[in-house]
Structures are given as C-alpha cells and as structure tokens.
Write an enzyme that holds these catalytic residues in place. Structure first.
Site, short mmCIF file in Angstrom:
data_model
loop_
_atom_site.label_atom_id
_atom_site.label_comp_id
_atom_site.label_asym_id
_atom_site.label_seq_id
_atom_site.Cartn_x
_atom_site.Cartn_y
_atom_site.Cartn_z
N CYS A 125 -6.99 -90.95 -15.49
CA CYS A 125 -6.17 -91.69 -14.94
C CYS A 125 -6.10 -93.21 -15.79
CB CYS A 125 -6.57 -92.18 -13.52
SG CYS A 125 -8.32 -92.63 -13.32
N LYS A 199 -14.29 -86.21 -3.21
CA LYS A 199 -13.93 -87.50 -3.32
C LYS A 199 -12.73 -87.75 -2.61
CE LYS A 199 -11.91 -90.30 -7.17
NZ LYS A 199 -11.87 -90.27 -8.44
N LYS A 252 -17.90 -89.58 -2.11
CA LYS A 252 -17.55 -90.91 -2.58
C LYS A 252 -16.14 -91.08 -1.86
CE LYS A 252 -15.07 -92.72 -6.71
NZ LYS A 252 -14.61 -92.67 -7.81
C1 PBG Z 1 -10.81 -92.29 -11.07
C2 PBG Z 1 -11.88 -92.87 -10.53
C3 PBG Z 1 -11.79 -93.67 -9.40
C4 PBG Z 1 -12.90 -94.27 -9.03
C5 PBG Z 1 -13.89 -93.63 -9.91
N1 PBG Z 1 -13.30 -92.69 -10.78
C6 PBG Z 1 -10.49 -94.45 -8.85
C7 PBG Z 1 -9.75 -93.37 -8.00
O1 PBG Z 1 -9.72 -92.28 -7.95
O2 PBG Z 1 -8.38 -94.20 -8.01
C8 PBG Z 1 -13.41 -95.43 -8.17
C9 PBG Z 1 -14.70 -96.01 -8.21
C10 PBG Z 1 -14.78 -97.25 -7.42
O3 PBG Z 1 -13.90 -97.59 -6.65
O4 PBG Z 1 -15.90 -98.11 -7.70
N2 PBG Z 1 -10.71 -90.87 -11.33
#
Ligand code: PBG
Length: 331
Positions: A125, A199, A252
């Site tokens: 991303c 996630k 997460k």
């Molecule tokens: C990207 C990723 C994200 C986070 C970790 N890896 C953001 C998302 O999925 O938008 C978030 C970590 C955080 O908010 O501390 N794949």
C-alpha cells in the site's frame, strides 16, 4: 463463610506489598515489539504529526535512535518502508527493490544490533500509486493471486536483507502459503512468517496512513480486510493461516478486539501477537494533551489489558519508552 462480613476482598488490596504479591507482573520489555517507519535517503527524521513522538527515519538516524530503545530491553522491531512519492506505481515495483528503504534498514540494523529480532511488514500500500494493498484489475478490485505472487517476491527480498520474520499485512487469501513456498524456493527456510491473520477493516489506522501516505485514493479496504461484525470469519482467517504455515498470528487492532485475542489464545498454540495500532496510540495522546487522562496510567492499563486477553507480544508505539511506563512497580 463465603460472604461478607467474614470475606473481605479489600484485605488483598490493603498495602502495596499485598498488592505486589498477588498482582500479575507488568509486561517485560521483551514482550513489546517496536514498529518503525523508514524512508529512503539520508538526513534528519520527520516528526509524524498524528503519532506524537514517532518519526519517519532515514536509515542512519533509525540505527542511532534504536540504541536507547535496545538498551531498555526491547528485543524486536517491525520495519515499515516509505518509498518516495515519485517511486509509487501501479505495480508497486518500488517494494521489490533491494536498495529500497526496508532492505537497507534491515541490513543496517542487522549490522548494528546482531541480536535484534527484525520483522518486516510485507505489503504494497505504500508503494502503489492508488494506496490499495495489491494489484488492481479493471473493475477497481484487488487481484488476489497476482498480489500473492508479488508479496512472496517482496518477502524473499526482505529475507535476503536479514529479516527474521516477514509479516504479510495485505489480507489476500493464500498469502501465507504462497510466501512460505517463495521463501523455501529461495533457500530461506529459516525465515518465519508472522501473519497479520486477523486484520480488521478499522478506523483506527488513520494516523498510520498519514505516516506512510498510504490511504487508498478511492474506496476502502473492506474488500480484503475482515469485518468486525463477523467474528466467525475473523477466526477462520487466523485458523487458515495456521494451516497455511504461519509461525505466529496477529490480531489487529488490539483494544477493540480483546475478545478475538482470547478466543485465538484458546484455539491455537502459535505465538499470538496483538498490534496496538496508530489510532489507539494517538487517541491516548490526544486525551492526555487535553488533560483528560493521565498518559502513563492509560498506557499501562491498556497494555496490561492486551496481555490479559492472551497476547504473547504486543506491537506498540509505546515500546520506545518502556522505562517511562513500566520503570517502577508502584502498586
Ligand atoms: C498496511 C498496514 C496498515 C497498518 C499496518 N500495515 C494500514 C492499513 O491497513 O491501512 C496499520 C498500523 C497502524 O495503524 O498502526 N497494510
């Protein structure tokens, strides 16, 4: 005799000594993993506004900044790469470069801290021009299987640069299996996979997306990240990743998902990580800045909750100030 007035639970709370005797210990520093952002080039770190106290490091400043963190007993870091805006593309080619920010940082950290456990975030991303976590097809959705192939190639680059664990966070089906096969084919059997298994599509990633300029240009991530309204699907995500060969699984964000942590703790014997994400960190800071909460108390209380729920390791932006939060054992 099992009720008041003979039974008085306050007996156990009467003195600091009695409380210390029966309270669970605070988490130790080796249970906290510190997430860091590294950009390309050299020079001074840039403060991330929405993550007070956290920076976009250059490789050399990151190495220096970690010395006091390691000295406090932190034994692991999670490295996020921030390719330059002009290097972002539809195919996320910047994420594959061996001279990109993550491989460079991994090599420098390995040289400076031979014992430090290096975990690398494997996603695209921050390298795609549209900010989604994969390769898009014509209808604007993310193509699962070609994204998995790409993630496996990125994992191999990180492994070659010294990652102990690669942590895929794109939420593609089959990504763990594909990455395992890619690592093994490249002779990287020793490198483990920490799966961001569960996630959730969450509002709590806001500050991270500012930090890494990775907010999607259009739409959202609900087509690949899992729904907080469907806990059974979330559980299947984690259990499938175990079958696919994950070495550890993660939940997460953390604070809104303590039930998921407890459930997975009972269902699987892999090390269980919780990611105390950017919005959870920013929220406590913002309230403390206004004088509405005492920062140290809420940091301690929230981290203890994640461990109580069942986490073995918490990935947290609080990790760099372990002494400040947990340096004394006042009861
Ligand atoms: C990207 C990723 C994200 C986070 C970790 N890896 C953001 C998302 O999925 O938008 C978030 C970590 C955080 O908010 O501390 N794949």
């Amino acid at each position: 005799m099992s009720i008041f007035p003979e039974v008085r639970l306050r007996r156990w709370r009467r003195t600091a000594g009695l409380r210390r005797l029966t309270d669970r210990p605070f988490p130790s520093p080796q249970q906290l993993c510190y997430p860091v952002f590294v950009r390309s080039g050299s020079g001074e770190p840039e403060l991330i506004e929405a993550l007070p106290g956290q920076y976009r490091w250059s490789c050399d400043t990151l190495v220096r900044a970690l010395a006091p963190v390691v000295a406090q007993g932190i034994v692991s870091v999670l490295v996020f790469g921030l390719p330059d805006a002009e290097d972002k593309s539809a195919d996320a080619a910047a994420a594959l470069r061996d001279d990109g920010p993550v491989p460079q940082a991994l090599r420098a950290l390995r040289a400076a801290y031979p014992q430090l456990v290096l975990i690398s975030d494997v996603c695209v991303c921050s390298a795609t021009e549209h900010g989604h976590c994969g390769i898009l097809v014509s209808d604007g959705s993310v193509d699962n299987d070609s994204t998995c192939d790409l993630l496996a190639r990125i994992a191999v680059v990180h492994a070659a640069a010294g990652a102990d664990l690669v942590a895929p966070s794109a939420m593609m089906d089959g990504q763990v299996r594909r990455i395992r096969a890619g690592l093994d084919a490249a002779g990287q059997q020793a490198v483990g996979i920490l799966s961001y298994a569960t996630k959730f599509a969450s509002g709590f990633y806001g500050p991270f997306r500012e930090a890494s300029a990775s907010a999607p240009d259009f739409g959202d991530r609900r087509g690949y990240q899992t729904s907080y309204r469907n806990p059974r699907l979330a559980r299947r995500e984690a259990l499938l990743d175990v079958e696919e060969g994950a070495d550890a699984v993660m939940v997460k964000p953390a604070l809104c998902y303590l039930d998921i942590l407890t459930d997975l703790r009972q269902r699987c014997d892999l090390p269980l990580f919780a990611y105390n994400v950017s919005g959870e960190y920013a929220m406590l800071h913002a309230a403390a800045e206004r004088g509405w909460v005492d920062l140290r108390s809420v940091v301690r209380e929230s981290l203890c909750a994640m461990f109580r729920a069942g986490a073995d390791v918490v990935i947290t932006y609080w990790a760099d100030r372990y002494q400040e939060w947990f340096g004394d054992d006042d009861c």
